[in-house]
Scaffold this motif. Sequence first.
Motif, PDB file in Angstrom:
ATOM      1  N   LEU A  72       0.828  -1.203   0.000  1.00  0.00           N
ATOM      2  CA  LEU A  72       0.000   0.000   0.000  1.00  0.00           C
ATOM      3  C   LEU A  72       0.866   1.259   0.000  1.00  0.00           C
ATOM      4  CD1 LEU A  72      -2.710   1.383   0.067  1.00  0.00           C
ATOM      5  CD2 LEU A  72      -2.773   1.069   2.558  1.00  0.00           C
ATOM      6  N   LEU A  73       1.902   1.273   0.847  1.00  0.00           N
ATOM      7  CA  LEU A  73       2.795   2.430   0.885  1.00  0.00           C
ATOM      8  C   LEU A  73       3.492   2.609  -0.463  1.00  0.00           C
ATOM      9  CD1 LEU A  73       4.038   4.705   2.511  1.00  0.00           C
ATOM     10  CD2 LEU A  73       5.807   3.108   3.313  1.00  0.00           C
ATOM     11  N   SER A  74       3.846   1.481  -1.100  1.00  0.00           N
ATOM     12  CA  SER A  74       4.470   1.546  -2.415  1.00  0.00           C
ATOM     13  C   SER A  74       3.522   2.160  -3.446  1.00  0.00           C
ATOM     14  CB  SER A  74       4.887   0.135  -2.850  1.00  0.00           C
ATOM     15  OG  SER A  74       5.376   0.143  -4.165  1.00  0.00           O
ATOM     16  N   GLN A  75       2.240   1.816  -3.350  1.00  0.00           N
ATOM     17  CA  GLN A  75       1.239   2.383  -4.260  1.00  0.00           C
ATOM     18  C   GLN A  75       1.151   3.898  -4.085  1.00  0.00           C
ATOM     19  OE1 GLN A  75       0.191   0.377  -6.640  1.00  0.00           O
ATOM     20  NE2 GLN A  75      -1.799  -0.435  -6.014  1.00  0.00           N
ATOM     21  N   LEU A  76       1.121   4.336  -2.838  1.00  0.00           N
ATOM     22  CA  LEU A  76       1.018   5.768  -2.541  1.00  0.00           C
ATOM     23  C   LEU A  76       2.251   6.521  -3.039  1.00  0.00           C
ATOM     24  CD1 LEU A  76      -0.407   5.459   1.090  1.00  0.00           C
ATOM     25  CD2 LEU A  76      -1.652   6.264  -0.912  1.00  0.00           C
ATOM     26  N   LYS A  77       3.422   5.952  -2.809  1.00  0.00           N
ATOM     27  CA  LYS A  77       4.647   6.613  -3.250  1.00  0.00           C
ATOM     28  C   LYS A  77       4.766   6.621  -4.777  1.00  0.00           C
ATOM     29  CE  LYS A  77       7.422   6.029   0.923  1.00  0.00           C
ATOM     30  NZ  LYS A  77       8.656   5.468   1.521  1.00  0.00           N
ATOM     31  N   SER A  78       4.191   5.580  -5.400  1.00  0.00           N
ATOM     32  CA  SER A  78       4.206   5.525  -6.860  1.00  0.00           C
ATOM     33  C   SER A  78       3.384   6.674  -7.449  1.00  0.00           C
ATOM     34  CB  SER A  78       3.643   4.182  -7.332  1.00  0.00           C
ATOM     35  OG  SER A  78       3.482   4.166  -8.734  1.00  0.00           O
ATOM     36  N   LEU A  79       2.236   6.959  -6.843  1.00  0.00           N
ATOM     37  CA  LEU A  79       1.409   8.089  -7.282  1.00  0.00           C
ATOM     38  C   LEU A  79       2.149   9.408  -7.051  1.00  0.00           C
ATOM     39  CD1 LEU A  79      -2.056   6.927  -5.901  1.00  0.00           C
ATOM     40  CD2 LEU A  79      -1.443   7.153  -8.312  1.00  0.00           C
ATOM     41  N   ASN A  94     -10.469   4.094  -5.612  1.00  0.00           N
ATOM     42  CA  ASN A  94     -10.162   3.081  -6.630  1.00  0.00           C
ATOM     43  C   ASN A  94      -8.780   3.257  -7.253  1.00  0.00           C
ATOM     44  OD1 ASN A  94     -10.703   5.086  -8.930  1.00  0.00           O
ATOM     45  ND2 ASN A  94     -12.706   4.984  -7.948  1.00  0.00           N
ATOM     46  N   VAL A  95      -8.124   4.422  -7.042  1.00  0.00           N
ATOM     47  CA  VAL A  95      -6.768   4.596  -7.603  1.00  0.00           C
ATOM     48  C   VAL A  95      -5.786   3.615  -6.978  1.00  0.00           C
ATOM     49  CG1 VAL A  95      -7.167   7.042  -8.099  1.00  0.00           C
ATOM     50  CG2 VAL A  95      -6.072   6.392  -5.932  1.00  0.00           C
ATOM     51  N   LEU A  96      -6.159   3.044  -5.817  1.00  0.00           N
ATOM     52  CA  LEU A  96      -5.267   2.097  -5.136  1.00  0.00           C
ATOM     53  C   LEU A  96      -5.354   0.703  -5.726  1.00  0.00           C
ATOM     54  CD1 LEU A  96      -5.953   3.161  -1.430  1.00  0.00           C
ATOM     55  CD2 LEU A  96      -3.955   3.759  -2.834  1.00  0.00           C
ATOM     56  N   VAL A  97      -6.433   0.421  -6.470  1.00  0.00           N
ATOM     57  CA  VAL A  97      -6.653  -0.966  -6.912  1.00  0.00           C
ATOM     58  C   VAL A  97      -6.797  -1.112  -8.424  1.00  0.00           C
ATOM     59  CG1 VAL A  97      -7.650  -1.723  -4.726  1.00  0.00           C
ATOM     60  CG2 VAL A  97      -9.133  -0.713  -6.462  1.00  0.00           C
ATOM     61  N   ASN A  98      -6.836   0.003  -9.179  1.00  0.00           N
ATOM     62  CA  ASN A  98      -6.824  -0.125 -10.647  1.00  0.00           C
ATOM     63  C   ASN A  98      -6.041   1.043 -11.251  1.00  0.00           C
ATOM     64  OD1 ASN A  98      -8.650   2.130 -11.353  1.00  0.00           O
ATOM     65  ND2 ASN A  98     -10.253   0.871 -10.429  1.00  0.00           N
ATOM     66  N   ASP A  99      -5.777   0.932 -12.546  1.00  0.00           N
ATOM     67  CA  ASP A  99      -4.892   1.914 -13.199  1.00  0.00           C
ATOM     68  C   ASP A  99      -5.652   2.949 -14.018  1.00  0.00           C
ATOM     69  OD1 ASP A  99      -5.793   0.261 -15.176  1.00  0.00           O
ATOM     70  OD2 ASP A  99      -3.830  -0.184 -16.048  1.00  0.00           O
ATOM     71  N   GLY A 100      -6.955   3.118 -13.752  1.00  0.00           N
ATOM     72  CA  GLY A 100      -7.749   4.088 -14.499  1.00  0.00           C
ATOM     73  C   GLY A 100      -7.192   5.496 -14.416  1.00  0.00           C
ATOM     74  N   PHE A 101      -6.798   5.912 -13.212  1.00  0.00           N
ATOM     75  CA  PHE A 101      -6.256   7.263 -13.036  1.00  0.00           C
ATOM     76  C   PHE A 101      -4.975   7.447 -13.828  1.00  0.00           C
ATOM     77  CE2 PHE A 101      -3.196   9.986 -10.786  1.00  0.00           C
ATOM     78  CZ  PHE A 101      -3.852  11.203 -10.912  1.00  0.00           C
ATOM     79  N   LEU A 102      -4.100   6.451 -13.801  1.00  0.00           N
ATOM     80  CA  LEU A 102      -2.820   6.568 -14.498  1.00  0.00           C
ATOM     81  C   LEU A 102      -3.031   6.684 -16.013  1.00  0.00           C
ATOM     82  CD1 LEU A 102      -0.672   3.976 -12.513  1.00  0.00           C
ATOM     83  CD2 LEU A 102      -0.770   6.457 -12.233  1.00  0.00           C
ATOM     84  N   LYS A 103      -4.047   5.985 -16.527  1.00  0.00           N
ATOM     85  CA  LYS A 103      -4.333   6.068 -17.964  1.00  0.00           C
ATOM     86  C   LYS A 103      -4.881   7.449 -18.334  1.00  0.00           C
ATOM     87  CE  LYS A 103      -5.160   1.139 -18.765  1.00  0.00           C
ATOM     88  NZ  LYS A 103      -6.161   0.099 -19.097  1.00  0.00           N
ATOM     89  N   VAL A 104      -5.742   7.995 -17.460  1.00  0.00           N
ATOM     90  CA  VAL A 104      -6.252   9.348 -17.702  1.00  0.00           C
ATOM     91  C   VAL A 104      -5.106  10.350 -17.627  1.00  0.00           C
ATOM     92  CG1 VAL A 104      -7.743  11.192 -16.812  1.00  0.00           C
ATOM     93  CG2 VAL A 104      -8.575   8.830 -16.858  1.00  0.00           C
ATOM     94  N   LEU A 105      -4.240  10.190 -16.625  1.00  0.00           N
ATOM     95  CA  LEU A 105      -3.084  11.072 -16.473  1.00  0.00           C
ATOM     96  C   LEU A 105      -2.208  11.049 -17.729  1.00  0.00           C
ATOM     97  CD1 LEU A 105      -1.215  12.867 -14.730  1.00  0.00           C
ATOM     98  CD2 LEU A 105      -0.200  10.747 -13.831  1.00  0.00           C
ATOM     99  N   GLN A 106      -1.972   9.839 -18.251  1.00  0.00           N
ATOM    100  CA  GLN A 106      -1.141   9.710 -19.449  1.00  0.00           C
ATOM    101  C   GLN A 106      -1.806  10.361 -20.657  1.00  0.00           C
ATOM    102  OE1 GLN A 106       2.079   8.318 -19.673  1.00  0.00           O
ATOM    103  NE2 GLN A 106       1.909   9.390 -21.627  1.00  0.00           N
ATOM    104  N   SER A 107      -3.120  10.141 -20.799  1.00  0.00           N
ATOM    105  CA  SER A 107      -3.848  10.712 -21.939  1.00  0.00           C
ATOM    106  C   SER A 107      -3.839  12.237 -21.903  1.00  0.00           C
ATOM    107  CB  SER A 107      -5.300  10.203 -21.951  1.00  0.00           C
ATOM    108  OG  SER A 107      -5.355   8.818 -22.166  1.00  0.00           O
TER     109      SER A 107
END
Length: 554
Positions: free
Chosen positions: A174-181, A200-213
Amino acid sequence: MNNLLKLQTCSYIKWAFTNFTQNPRFYGRKPHIIIQSTDLTKENKNVIEAQDALIEYLHSTRNLQYSDAENISRNSPTFVKKLVKSVENKDVKQSLRRLFRYHPVNEFEPFFESVGMNFSEYSSLLPRDMMYLADDQRLLSNYHVLCEYGISPKKIGKICLEAREAFRFDDGILLSQLKSLQARGFTQSWVAKLVISSPNVLVNDGFLKVLQSLTNLGIVHSWFEENVLEEDSYNWNKILETLCLIKGFGFSKADLKELLCKNPNVLLEKSGDATVSLLVFLIKFGVSNDDILSGFKQLRQIKIQTLQSNIKNCCHFLVKIEMDDDDIANIIRTHWHVLGSCTLKTVKSLLNGLKTGKKRLRDILKENPFELKNWVVWKKVTPLPKTRNKFSPEKIRFLSNLGFVENSDKMTKALNAFRGSGAELQERFDCLVNAGLTRDDVAEMVQHAPHVINQTKEVLETKIDFLVNGLGYDVSSLVKYPAFLGSSIQKIKLRFAMFNWLMDRGKVNSNLALSTVLATSDKMFVRVYVERDPEGLIVWDNFKKQFFPDEKVI
């Protein structure tokens, strides 16, 4: 022993603070105030003693960290009140100590309440085979990670509900997920806000895909930091779907960046659902991609649901002033963004303020829909000037070109008969000419049947296409019977379907004139043609159900 002494001292300090600060009239003269204060003090004292007993139990007996025990006890009022009711003894604290000694409590109940959930939300989360928090080390460990990261314990309940899997992570994940964001370029405090609003940002990559787009569009991180609100909720997978849908309209990168920077609500409001609903509405009315983009560009920071509500209310307004359906649809197609930006006065209020009637309002809006902006609730209106000539110069010029004499009775009659602006009438006229008719033929048609160009260009094109390609008639047949263009496409299909059936059975001749098929009333048509065949009425009724499933033929 020191911890026990510390708890007792704290409870009496809080008891004194409650009585002498929250009840400033404790020493007042009125007896009933003293009684109320005393009752309130007793209730508060019992609650505080119950909280202290629960802290003592969770920390000293169950070995939870003191900060956890205190947070659970101070923030689970429903559970604590239930404890107070369970003991009848005046010494609540001592009674609860005895109760806890022989009847341990289900520690998950006050824990889930303390993180912001009510019973209906957490009842399904209560483990069946555990009652001690210490037995679920993953839950406690991940809870501590979130607290230490800067997330208030009271906000963690939402994360439990929307990202339950996060509390089953092994140590460090979990801490790794937070630091990754955070490593994506965001501050720790903003990542905490993001997790609260979008667990849900902790359990799927939807936010990261929006961020990339959005990064590919040239939208920087500050867009997220300025527009993502902790008190709202976001589903980034839905937002991604909305973004893909908008891209499908053919917007360039520059246009899309400009749109999202001017109005982030396009993506963020209801996670894009509001925008999808609006786009579906606009598409149904035939609004082009260019008009959708142009409209959004002209709308700044406005909520999409407010925009939808304004459009709906404007449509009701147009209906109440008795505007034709075709004209309403045309205004929506071409000026939907104007309707969306206006919160209009009521029809009654506007008619009284302008000192005019519904017809003049209709004429004004057909000529210039932007006039709606002057009729919003926060603007004062003044009576319209009285004028002899209520028609636009463009409309008069159009009719003059058709051969009408200005200021003649025929001109006045024609001005009242034709619907639309001069430019719209000219567009429809040109549509008929482009279909293969001469300008003189169209001018003659229009003079004898003005209603043929009261329809939109798209409707005229549809009917001409059906006449030529569907029925096999030459476009010149319209000169003899221009009223064909005034008939609904359903009526045309119904009549010709019936005639074709009768022709196949040898009851009517082929190559009939348009007027023969369409000019008569339904009653006359049935008597003269349909009843020529014994089965005619049955077939007629079947065709009516096919072409008019929800209404009667007129």
